[in-house]
Design an enzyme around this catalytic site. Structure first.
Site, PDB file in Angstrom:
ATOM      1  N   ASP A  29       0.848  -1.189   0.000  1.00  8.85           N
ATOM      2  CA  ASP A  29       0.000   0.000   0.000  1.00  8.85           C
ATOM      3  C   ASP A  29       0.890   1.247   0.000  1.00  8.85           C
ATOM      4  O   ASP A  29       1.888   1.296   0.731  1.00  8.85           O
ATOM      5  CB  ASP A  29      -0.902  -0.010   1.239  1.00  8.85           C
ATOM      6  CG  ASP A  29      -2.040   0.977   1.135  1.00  8.85           C
ATOM      7  OD1 ASP A  29      -1.777   2.187   0.969  1.00  8.85           O
ATOM      8  OD2 ASP A  29      -3.200   0.555   1.213  1.00  8.85           O
ATOM      9  N   ASN A  85     -13.069  -3.700   3.089  1.00  8.65           N
ATOM     10  CA  ASN A  85     -14.072  -2.644   3.159  1.00  8.65           C
ATOM     11  C   ASN A  85     -15.101  -2.912   2.062  1.00  8.65           C
ATOM     12  O   ASN A  85     -14.734  -3.149   0.919  1.00  8.65           O
ATOM     13  CB  ASN A  85     -13.420  -1.273   2.952  1.00  8.65           C
ATOM     14  CG  ASN A  85     -12.404  -0.961   4.025  1.00  8.65           C
ATOM     15  OD1 ASN A  85     -12.584  -1.290   5.184  1.00  8.65           O
ATOM     16  ND2 ASN A  85     -11.307  -0.335   3.637  1.00  8.65           N
ATOM     17  N   GLN A  92     -14.682   1.747   1.401  1.00  5.13           N
ATOM     18  CA  GLN A  92     -14.211   1.206   0.122  1.00  5.13           C
ATOM     19  C   GLN A  92     -14.123   2.351  -0.884  1.00  5.13           C
ATOM     20  O   GLN A  92     -15.115   3.002  -1.186  1.00  5.13           O
ATOM     21  CB  GLN A  92     -15.140   0.115  -0.401  1.00  5.13           C
ATOM     22  CG  GLN A  92     -14.639  -0.507  -1.696  1.00  5.13           C
ATOM     23  CD  GLN A  92     -15.540  -1.614  -2.241  1.00  5.13           C
ATOM     24  OE1 GLN A  92     -16.589  -1.929  -1.671  1.00  5.13           O
ATOM     25  NE2 GLN A  92     -15.136  -2.198  -3.345  1.00  5.13           N
ATOM     26  N   HIS A  98     -10.665  -6.080  -2.742  1.00  6.36           N
ATOM     27  CA  HIS A  98      -9.287  -6.212  -2.289  1.00  6.36           C
ATOM     28  C   HIS A  98      -9.248  -6.391  -0.784  1.00  6.36           C
ATOM     29  O   HIS A  98     -10.118  -5.923  -0.064  1.00  6.36           O
ATOM     30  CB  HIS A  98      -8.425  -5.024  -2.718  1.00  6.36           C
ATOM     31  CG  HIS A  98      -8.910  -3.695  -2.243  1.00  6.36           C
ATOM     32  ND1 HIS A  98     -10.011  -3.052  -2.788  1.00  6.36           N
ATOM     33  CD2 HIS A  98      -8.431  -2.870  -1.276  1.00  6.36           C
ATOM     34  CE1 HIS A  98     -10.193  -1.900  -2.182  1.00  6.36           C
ATOM     35  NE2 HIS A  98      -9.247  -1.767  -1.248  1.00  6.36           N
ATOM     36  N   HIS A 100      -6.944  -5.922   2.644  1.00  8.46           N
ATOM     37  CA  HIS A 100      -5.814  -5.262   3.283  1.00  8.46           C
ATOM     38  C   HIS A 100      -5.215  -6.277   4.251  1.00  8.46           C
ATOM     39  O   HIS A 100      -5.940  -6.844   5.078  1.00  8.46           O
ATOM     40  CB  HIS A 100      -6.270  -4.037   4.078  1.00  8.46           C
ATOM     41  CG  HIS A 100      -6.863  -2.951   3.247  1.00  8.46           C
ATOM     42  ND1 HIS A 100      -6.153  -1.823   2.889  1.00  8.46           N
ATOM     43  CD2 HIS A 100      -8.099  -2.812   2.710  1.00  8.46           C
ATOM     44  CE1 HIS A 100      -6.929  -1.030   2.175  1.00  8.46           C
ATOM     45  NE2 HIS A 100      -8.122  -1.613   2.042  1.00  8.46           N
TER      46      HIS A 100
END
Length: 112
Positions: A29, A85, A92, A98, A100
């Site tokens: 990230d 999310n 989101q 996706h 995390h």
């Protein structure tokens, strides 16, 4: 319109890839919220948890197995958090499913 993850997969946007296979990819990230903060996403665009269909079960199970594999590769054997999310109210911001993967420090609860 392509999601940012599709652009990363197509090498239109640079990213620091950690892992990649024929079903998914993992990148670091760019705005980490923990010492280790990875984003794991499927190559197939699934917009959110709510958009997962019966044909996507193999992909979703692969994502979970990959999360565990990559967490171990990153030295997170003592624990890590997986966050998904789902929808704007949950935070989101990219319409492409996706996960995390967060770790590298003691994570508090509740997360807020």
């Amino acid at each position: 319109m392509k999601s940012i993850f599709e652009k990363i997969l197509d090498a239109e946007i640079p990213a620091q890839k950690v892992y990649e296979d024929d079903i998914c990819a993992v990148i670091r990230d760019i705005n980490p919220q923990a010492p280790v903060h990875l984003l794991l996403f499927p190559r197939k665009r699934i917009e959110s948890v709510d958009a997962i269909g019966p044909d996507d079960l193999k992909i979703v199970s692969h994502l979970m197995l990959t999360a565990s594999k990559v967490a171990k590769m990153e030295g997170l054997g003592d624990g890590y958090r997986i966050v998904i999310n789902n929808g704007p109210s949950a935070g989101q911001t990219i319409d492409h499913l996706h996960l995390h993967i967060l770790g590298g420090k003691r994570l508090g609860w509740p997360p807020c």
